[in-house]
Motif scaffolding. Structure first.
Motif, PDB file in Angstrom:
ATOM      1  N   LEU A  50     100.398 -51.396 -85.819  1.00  0.00           N
ATOM      2  CA  LEU A  50     101.319 -50.287 -85.649  1.00  0.00           C
ATOM      3  C   LEU A  50     100.597 -48.956 -85.802  1.00  0.00           C
ATOM      4  N   PRO A  51     100.869 -48.001 -84.907  1.00  0.00           N
ATOM      5  CA  PRO A  51     100.406 -46.634 -85.138  1.00  0.00           C
ATOM      6  C   PRO A  51     101.244 -45.993 -86.232  1.00  0.00           C
ATOM      7  N   GLU A  53     102.878 -42.995 -86.028  1.00  0.00           N
ATOM      8  CA  GLU A  53     104.083 -42.391 -85.475  1.00  0.00           C
ATOM      9  C   GLU A  53     104.373 -42.943 -84.086  1.00  0.00           C
ATOM     10  N   SER A  57     106.429 -47.922 -84.851  1.00  0.00           N
ATOM     11  CA  SER A  57     105.419 -47.341 -85.716  1.00  0.00           C
ATOM     12  C   SER A  57     105.783 -47.514 -87.180  1.00  0.00           C
TER      13      SER A  57
END
Length: 456
Positions: A50-51, A53, A57
């Motif tokens: 997951l990033p 943002e 996210s």
């Protein structure tokens, strides 16, 4: 990773450093259990981490937990980086792994309920946005460059420093997960006995909970790669602490050890000030280059204690740090194991009798062997499987003696939380062994199948 500490006045003399930890001593009736566990988040369609943002996210998960389940936000630099509620908090590891630091609770029934509620909440939010979470000791397929660094000042400083002092610090930060339990002590003597047992048996916990046999898409030759990573991180702040077994060890000696751990930072006005490699002893004398003329507070000392990473460590309580992150059942088994060993005096004495003859070399060799071979490890005639069986039997006796009922009195005690460990003892296989069987068998060497098979 710990959050900034608060509430401490100025440090005026050395005795306050040891006293800070001694102030954690509690009568037995006030002993509590705090469970912490980390898990990796990923996008279900791409299997990428997951990033921070975006639509799928870390922030989306934290926001969902905040909005739907009443968690209060924790921000740094205007960014949502954590949550808190009812004495518990949700925080982020440097690479975005989600951690629950549970509230101090009286029984393993309660702490397991807390874990279960948390995982259900996370799953409900995650499924809405196409996200999954998996409990493993190390990221199975992701590279360093694929893992984002979370926007926390502490992590930026650590990231810059890690490559100067070891080879695997950044790997630890981004691509490992653990489950820990925090326990209390009643006196200095009680702390000493518990810490000695904790350090000696930490390799046994590593073996029992081994769950990281893969790294960057293939087997890595270890049952616990996470444990291997910690052995090459920073010798000044990790390891088995041989001095704990010296005559006369106590809070003062641990304070001396912590003073010799190089600093990372000083936290002031919501910001992390770079103190990398500097000396807390200099800080005590007002000679810290980062803050010339300024002396530390007890909050600074509390923060500094969180930057030492031995296999078991002392703050105002004791942290057991040797286990890989893992499947649902194991998140309740770890507190059961250590509480059974530590919270009944007869069990603690039996555990000490089991390990008191080991020297520092044996303890270190067990640590290494546990990471490589898990329950199949053997050191100087000591078979890890036998040590694990003996320690689980002691833990079971300790939990029976505690006799803390659950489920409205329908469950007599907490011993059933050890069942996951008993299954491993009966089969001779830890989660790592079972994962390797799947990888070489039904998965046909395709490690991407681990996500569908083992996510929460």
């Amino acid at each position: 990773m710990s959050i900034p500490q608060s509430g401490g006045g100025p440090i005026e003399h050395f005795d306050q450093l040891a006293q800070y930890m001694a102030d954690g001593c509690k009568p037995k009736e006030d002993w509590r259990i705090g469970t912490e566990h980390e898990k990796f988040g990923y996008c279900k369609d791409s299997l990428k981490p997951l990033p921070f943002e975006g639509e799928r996210s870390i922030v989306a998960v934290l926001s969902g937990l905040r909005d739907q389940f009443g968690w209060a936000p924790v921000e740094e630099g205007g960014k949502l980086i954590g949550l808190e509620k009812d004495g518990a908090n949700v925080s982020l590891e440097p690479g975005g792994a989600l951690e629950l630091s549970g509230a101090p609770l009286e029984t393993i029934h309660e702490t397991c309920d807390e874990v279960n509620v948390h995982l259900r909440e996370v799953k409900e939010i995650a499924e809405k946005i196409g996200v999954g979470f998996i409990g493993l000791g190390a990221a199975p397929i992701w590279t360093h460059d694929e893992m984002p660094l979370m926007p926390k000042g502490r992590y930026k400083l650590m990231n810059d420093y890690m490559q100067r002092v070891g080879t695997m610090g950044r790997t630890m930060m981004r691509r490992t997960c653990t489950v820990q339990v925090n326990i209390d002590f009643g006196s200095e003597a009680d702390m000493v006995q518990k810490l000695r047992v904790a350090l000696a048996l930490q390799p046994v916990a590593t073996a029992l909970f081994a769950n990281s046999p893969f790294f960057e898409g293939k087997p890595n030759g270890h049952k616990s790669w996470r444990s291997r990573v910690w052995r090459d991180l920073d010798d000044a702040r990790t390891g088995m602490l041989p001095f704990v077994f010296d005559e006369g060890f106590g809070f003062e000696r641990y304070a001396e050890y912590a003073l010799d751990v190089p600093m990372y930072f000083v936290y002031r006005d919501g910001k992390y000030i770079n103190a990398l490699g500097m000396s807390f002893r200099d800080f005590l004398e007002g000679k810290l280059p980062a803050l010339p003329g300024e002396t530390p507070t007890l909050s600074d000392w509390a923060d500094h204690l969180t930057t030492a990473f031995p296999e078991a460590r002392i703050k105002k309580y004791m942290e057991m740090r040797g286990a890989d992150g893992g499947p649902w059942r194991r998140l309740c088994a770890l507190p059961a194991y250590w509480v059974g060993l530590m919270y009944d005096q007869s069990a603690l004495d039996a555990a000490w009798d089991m390990v008191k003859g080991w020297d520092a070399e044996t303890r270190e060799e067990l640590r290494i062997a546990a990471s490589v071979d898990g329950l199949q490890a053997e050191v100087n005639g000591l078979k890890m499987h036998d040590l694990a069986r003996q320690s689980v039997e002691i833990a079971e006796a300790g939990l029976k003696a505690r006799a803390r009922p659950g489920a409205g009195g329908l469950v007599a005690d907490e011993t059933h939380f050890l069942n996951a460990l008993k299954d491993s003892l009966d089969s001779g296989k830890t989660p790592a062994d079972e994962l390797l069987d799947e990888y070489h068998g039904e998965w046909g060497g395709d490690l991407t199948k681990i996500f569908a098979a083992h996510s929460y």
